[in-house]
Design a protein around this motif. Structure first.
Motif, short mmCIF file in Angstrom:
data_model
loop_
_atom_site.label_atom_id
_atom_site.label_comp_id
_atom_site.label_asym_id
_atom_site.label_seq_id
_atom_site.Cartn_x
_atom_site.Cartn_y
_atom_site.Cartn_z
N LEU A 1 0.83 -1.20 0.00
CA LEU A 1 0.00 0.00 0.00
C LEU A 1 0.87 1.25 0.00
CD1 LEU A 1 -2.74 1.46 0.21
CD2 LEU A 1 -2.54 1.23 2.71
N LEU A 2 1.87 1.30 0.85
CA LEU A 2 2.74 2.46 0.93
C LEU A 2 3.45 2.71 -0.41
CD1 LEU A 2 4.22 1.85 4.47
CD2 LEU A 2 2.84 3.84 3.79
N THR A 3 3.89 1.65 -1.04
CA THR A 3 4.56 1.78 -2.34
C THR A 3 3.59 2.32 -3.39
OG1 THR A 3 6.06 -0.03 -1.77
CG2 THR A 3 5.84 0.52 -4.12
N TYR A 4 2.37 1.78 -3.40
CA TYR A 4 1.37 2.26 -4.36
C TYR A 4 1.03 3.73 -4.08
CZ TYR A 4 -2.92 3.32 -6.69
OH TYR A 4 -3.86 3.96 -7.45
N LEU A 5 0.80 4.07 -2.82
CA LEU A 5 0.46 5.45 -2.47
C LEU A 5 1.58 6.41 -2.84
CD1 LEU A 5 -1.26 4.90 1.01
CD2 LEU A 5 -2.38 5.49 -1.15
N ALA A 6 2.83 5.99 -2.66
CA ALA A 6 3.96 6.84 -3.02
C ALA A 6 3.96 7.14 -4.52
CB ALA A 6 5.27 6.17 -2.60
N SER A 7 3.70 6.12 -5.34
CA SER A 7 3.67 6.35 -6.78
C SER A 7 2.49 7.25 -7.16
CB SER A 7 3.64 5.04 -7.56
OG SER A 7 2.44 4.36 -7.35
N TYR B 1 4.30 6.40 9.11
CA TYR B 1 3.47 5.44 8.38
C TYR B 1 3.98 4.00 8.53
CZ TYR B 1 1.38 9.57 6.34
OH TYR B 1 0.75 10.78 6.17
N ALA B 2 5.24 3.83 8.85
CA ALA B 2 5.80 2.48 9.05
C ALA B 2 5.25 1.84 10.32
CB ALA B 2 7.32 2.54 9.11
N GLN B 3 4.65 2.63 11.18
CA GLN B 3 4.12 2.13 12.44
C GLN B 3 2.61 1.89 12.38
OE1 GLN B 3 5.39 5.11 15.20
NE2 GLN B 3 7.53 4.89 14.62
N LEU B 4 2.00 2.19 11.26
CA LEU B 4 0.55 2.06 11.12
C LEU B 4 0.19 0.81 10.33
CD1 LEU B 4 -0.34 5.76 10.18
CD2 LEU B 4 -0.43 4.70 12.44
N ASN B 5 -1.03 0.33 10.55
CA ASN B 5 -1.51 -0.80 9.75
C ASN B 5 -2.12 -0.28 8.45
OD1 ASN B 5 -4.19 0.02 10.22
ND2 ASN B 5 -4.48 -1.44 11.89
N PHE B 6 -2.51 -1.20 7.59
CA PHE B 6 -3.05 -0.90 6.27
C PHE B 6 -4.18 0.13 6.34
CE2 PHE B 6 -5.85 -1.58 2.69
CZ PHE B 6 -5.01 -1.89 1.62
N ASP B 7 -5.19 -0.14 7.19
CA ASP B 7 -6.36 0.72 7.27
C ASP B 7 -6.02 2.12 7.78
OD1 ASP B 7 -8.06 -1.26 6.29
OD2 ASP B 7 -8.44 -2.06 8.30
N ALA B 8 -5.13 2.21 8.77
CA ALA B 8 -4.76 3.52 9.33
C ALA B 8 -3.97 4.34 8.30
CB ALA B 8 -3.96 3.34 10.61
N ARG C 1 -10.26 7.80 -7.45
CA ARG C 1 -9.46 6.77 -8.11
C ARG C 1 -8.62 6.01 -7.08
NH1 ARG C 1 -4.40 6.21 -11.37
NH2 ARG C 1 -3.73 8.23 -10.60
N LEU C 2 -8.05 6.76 -6.16
CA LEU C 2 -7.26 6.16 -5.09
C LEU C 2 -8.11 5.21 -4.25
CD1 LEU C 2 -4.57 6.01 -3.58
CD2 LEU C 2 -5.31 8.01 -2.27
N ALA C 3 -9.31 5.66 -3.88
CA ALA C 3 -10.21 4.83 -3.09
C ALA C 3 -10.56 3.54 -3.83
CB ALA C 3 -11.47 5.61 -2.74
N SER C 4 -10.81 3.66 -5.11
CA SER C 4 -11.14 2.49 -5.92
C SER C 4 -9.97 1.52 -5.98
CB SER C 4 -11.54 2.95 -7.32
OG SER C 4 -11.72 1.85 -8.17
N GLN C 5 -8.78 2.03 -6.24
CA GLN C 5 -7.60 1.18 -6.35
C GLN C 5 -7.27 0.50 -5.03
OE1 GLN C 5 -6.00 0.32 -9.13
NE2 GLN C 5 -7.39 1.59 -10.31
N VAL C 6 -7.35 1.24 -3.93
CA VAL C 6 -7.06 0.65 -2.62
C VAL C 6 -8.14 -0.36 -2.26
CG1 VAL C 6 -6.82 1.14 -0.15
CG2 VAL C 6 -5.67 2.60 -1.83
N GLY C 7 -9.37 -0.10 -2.66
CA GLY C 7 -10.44 -1.07 -2.43
C GLY C 7 -10.16 -2.38 -3.14
N ARG C 8 -9.60 -2.29 -4.32
CA ARG C 8 -9.21 -3.50 -5.06
C ARG C 8 -8.07 -4.23 -4.37
NH1 ARG C 8 -9.39 -0.73 -10.86
NH2 ARG C 8 -11.64 -0.48 -10.99
N MET C 9 -7.12 -3.46 -3.82
CA MET C 9 -6.02 -4.08 -3.08
C MET C 9 -6.56 -4.81 -1.86
SD MET C 9 -3.03 -1.19 -2.95
CE MET C 9 -1.77 -2.21 -2.22
N ASP C 10 -7.53 -4.19 -1.23
CA ASP C 10 -8.12 -4.76 -0.01
C ASP C 10 -8.86 -6.05 -0.32
OD1 ASP C 10 -8.40 -4.63 2.74
OD2 ASP C 10 -10.31 -3.58 2.63
N ASP C 11 -9.38 -6.18 -1.55
CA ASP C 11 -10.11 -7.39 -1.95
C ASP C 11 -9.19 -8.58 -2.16
OD1 ASP C 11 -12.49 -6.04 -1.85
OD2 ASP C 11 -12.59 -5.67 -4.01
N LEU C 12 -7.92 -8.29 -2.41
CA LEU C 12 -6.98 -9.39 -2.71
C LEU C 12 -6.64 -10.21 -1.49
CD1 LEU C 12 -4.54 -7.59 -5.14
CD2 LEU C 12 -6.42 -9.10 -5.69
#
Length: 152
Positions: free
Chosen positions: A39-45, A89-96, A141-152
């Motif tokens: 997630l962090l890598t995707y968000l950075a890009s 951000y390294a101390q937070l979980n995916f959702d946070a 778009r970000l919400a949609s993409q992260v939602g797809r990541m969350d489905d995996l």
């Protein structure tokens, strides 16, 4: 950074996105959870891309609009971000992580919305509305993409 003009607002917004991208990328290298690291890598890009898009607004806007002064900015709270990357951000979980990045975007959209409503010059209002539309669409778009990541 002191923001006195629309050009400086664009620079500030671009720098916020770039700083967030750098911090997210840095934190990805230090996160233990593979899902959060992805997630962090995707968000950075994504933030890098937003920085590039915001920069284009400066190149496409009229010079007189960019040099127009913003008087209402000083009445707004600044957007809260981690200006110095302290591995937050390294101390937070995916959702946070996701929640904090979306809150960051919400703050920028609220600022653009408020400034747009107060803009007296049509060109300035158009610029702010375009920035707001871009930020809104990218947040969706970000919400949609992260939602797809969350489905995996």
């Amino acid at each position: 950074m002191s923001i006195r003009t629309f050009g400086e607002l664009i620079d500030w917004t671009r720098d916020l996105h770039q700083n967030l991208a750098t911090c997210l990328r840095h934190c990805a290298a230090h996160h233990d959870d593979d899902r959060a690291k992805a997630l962090l890598t995707y968000l950075a890009s994504h933030e890098n891309e937003l920085s590039r898009i915001v920069d284009e607004f400066e190149h496409q806007s009229a010079k007189n609009t960019l040099s127009t002064r913003i008087y209402d900015y000083l009445k707004h709270q600044t957007v809260h971000s981690h200006e110095s990357c302290d591995l937050h951000y390294a101390q937070l979980n995916f959702d946070a992580i996701y929640q904090q990045v979306m809150e960051f975007h919400d703050q920028i959209m609220t600022l653009f919305q408020n400034l747009s409503e107060r803009a007296e010059i049509p060109e300035a209002r158009d610029l702010l509305e375009s920035l707001l539309t871009m930020e809104t669409n990218e947040a969706k778009r970000l919400a949609s993409q992260v939602g797809r990541m969350d489905d995996l």
